[in-house]
Design an enzyme around this catalytic site. Structure first.
Site, PDB file in Angstrom:
ATOM      1  N   LYS A 119      36.825 -16.884 111.625  1.00 25.10           N
ATOM      2  CA  LYS A 119      37.052 -18.456 111.695  1.00 25.10           C
ATOM      3  C   LYS A 119      36.460 -18.889 110.142  1.00 25.10           C
ATOM      4  O   LYS A 119      35.434 -18.553 109.807  1.00 25.10           O
ATOM      5  CB  LYS A 119      36.770 -18.959 112.675  1.00 25.10           C
ATOM      6  N   SER A 179      40.339 -25.832 118.050  1.00 27.36           N
ATOM      7  CA  SER A 179      40.304 -25.720 116.637  1.00 27.36           C
ATOM      8  C   SER A 179      40.495 -24.462 116.192  1.00 27.36           C
ATOM      9  O   SER A 179      40.750 -24.351 114.987  1.00 27.36           O
ATOM     10  CB  SER A 179      39.176 -26.513 115.593  1.00 27.36           C
ATOM     11  N   SER A 239      37.262 -25.708 121.837  1.00 23.57           N
ATOM     12  CA  SER A 239      37.934 -25.210 120.875  1.00 23.57           C
ATOM     13  C   SER A 239      38.124 -23.415 120.656  1.00 23.57           C
ATOM     14  O   SER A 239      38.678 -23.117 120.083  1.00 23.57           O
ATOM     15  CB  SER A 239      37.328 -25.419 119.419  1.00 23.57           C
TER      16      SER A 239
END
Length: 490
Positions: free
Chosen positions: A78, A158, A182
């Site tokens: 990420k 997210s 998330s």
């Protein structure tokens, strides 16, 4: 596409051990899959040269009998994790082409164990969002589609890039972060497994901060056992993070497959939300039945302050974001838009660099921290947060874990809630309590809706008792027999 991309992390590691294929072959297969999956927009930066270099080093270690726990496993990272010498932007314009000179503790742990980096994954800007539409690099598109439909769906947020990449078989697993859901919500919307560990289990050092008292790193993977293998590597005490817990990291994979007979599982009555789709209610009941069949005792529990969790979260998280994001001023790194004076430079840089959702949260956070409002909002929210933690403490006096839905719906179309922040925030209704209380939570894919889209069940455990979640998650995974895959359209 190569069949090597269809392997689970566990089976890929076994294949590497038995020399059925090399780390280089495995990495090339995933690089090819990434190249073919551009329409998903899951990766914001690919690192093929670095990946092949790491894979060659892995093959060399294996030849000498020095393989680490994850040696040769290609992973996606990420874009919130700082990676030495590789651009890390938190998917925000304000960081520009920021290239860290240091490595986050979590990714350093993965490289120590031999993992291979395929590239950086798309995400909501500064991890603020539930649909991966706030990214400066554009939205991620869920590899899943409704039966007979071509509508582009959200992968959740997210960590949308992480979830989409794992679901589309572009990597064997991915790092993710969870501030209010998330990891778990995107996992539920993409048919993957995601675990947010206990706050402090994984170091936050080198992870771009959103809300420091809520942020926690964790993995997204294809199976419960894969998630356990990744978390074992990612976790560990780090003296550079003052909130990092100095506790031993268990072999989480050893909990998968353990008997859960005699465990008491709580069903919080407050999670039966008005307007929840019947399919999610039905799946929840099915999950209860599966755990009963495995020998668990089901107990109804009450978490009376649940209804205050979202309002409290959307005061605490923006307040911390407002403070954390004050450092982005165009002076030291990232974007800089010159103004006539210092104040104008700050204003222009932040106006151009931050997206709408990030600006919204900074404004909310600055407001609730301002003189005259601090006591009325922030202090009150912290008191509510303590009450929510107390509710869990009381529940865990009677039960070993809780079972709830992960998200209030299956994946929804991109743009559907884009103009309604409150509707978007309601996606976190079942997940934010876990962050406010610092507890571990896991989402396991357990079924599909009428359109064939995946739905997840959430398990919540006591602090530092991820082991029970892996045992219970393994039971749900086995009982559900979730084998659905997105049909390739990209």
């Amino acid at each position: 596409m190569s069949d090597l991309t269809k392997l689970t992390l566990k089976s890929a590691l076994e294949g590497l051990d038995s020399k059925a294929f090399s780390a280089v072959e495995l990495t090339r297969a995933h690089l090819g899959a990434i190249e073919a999956a551009k329409p998903l927009n899951a990766f914001v930066l690919e690192t093929p040269e670095k990946a092949l270099e790491m894979a060659q080093a892995s093959d060399a270690r294996r030849a000498k009998g020095q393989a680490g726990a994850l040696d040769g496993a290609p992973l996606g990272i990420k874009d919130l994790f700082c990676t030495e010498g590789v651009r890390s932007t938190a998917c925000s314009k304000i960081l520009g082409n920021f290239t860290p000179t240091y490595e986050s503790s979590v990714t350093a742990n993965l490289w120590r164990d031999g993992a291979v980096m395929l590239g950086k994954l798309n995400m909501d800007e500064f991890a603020m969002g539930s649909s991966n539409e706030t990214s400066a690099f554009g939205p991620v598109i869920n590899p899943w589609r409704g039966a007979g439909e071509t509508t582009a769906l959200t992968p959740g947020g997210s960590s949308g890039g992480s979830a989409a990449a794992v679901a589309a078989e572009l990597c064997l697993g991915a790092t993710a972060t969870d501030t209010g859901g998330s990891i778990r919500q995107p996992a539920a919307l993409t048919g993957t497994v995601g675990i947010k560990p206990t706050y402090g289990r994984c170091s936050r050092w080198g992870v771009v901060a959103f809300a420091s008292s809520l942020d926690q790193a964790g993995p997204i993977a294809r199976t419960v056992e894969d998630a356990a293998l990744l978390l074992t590597s990612m976790a560990g005490h780090d003296p550079r993070d003052s909130t990092s817990l100095d506790v031993a990291v268990p072999d989480f994979a050893s909990f998968v497959g353990k008997s859960v007979k005699g465990m008491r599982v709580g069903i919080p009555k407050e999670y039966r939300a008005d307007g929840m789709p019947a399919e999610i209610e039905t799946l929840w009941e099915q999950g209860i039945a599966w755990l009963k069949e495995a020998g668990c005792e089901i107990v109804e529990v009450s978490l009376p302050h649940t209804k205050y969790a979202l309002p409290a979260y959307y005061i605490v998280a923006p307040a911390e974001a407002s403070s954390n994001l004050a450092r982005y001023d165009g002076m030291r790194f990232g974007l800089r838009v010159d103004g006539a004076n210092l104040t104008e430079t700050y204003e222009k840089t932040r106006a151009a660099g931050f997206g709408e959702e990030v600006k919204r949260r900074i404004l909310i956070g600055t407001y609730v921290l301002s003189a005259g409002y601090y006591d009325a909002y922030y202090l009150k929210a912290q008191k509510v947060r303590q009450r929510i933690a107390d509710d869990f403490d009381q529940a865990f006096e009677r039960v070993d874990a809780l079972l709830t839905p992960t998200a209030p719906s299956a994946a929804f179309p991109l743009g559907e809630n884009a103009d309604d922040p409150v509707a978007m925030y309601l996606n976190d209704i079942f997940t934010v309590t876990v962050n406010l209380a610092g507890l571990p939570g896991m989402s396991v894919p357990a079924g599909v809706d009428a359109k064939g889209l995946p739905l997840g069940l959430q398990l919540i455990g006591r602090a530092l008792d991820e082991g029970s979640l892996f045992s219970l998650g393994g039971v749900i995974e086995k009982a559900a027999g979730f084998s659905a895959k997105p049909q390739r359209w990209w």
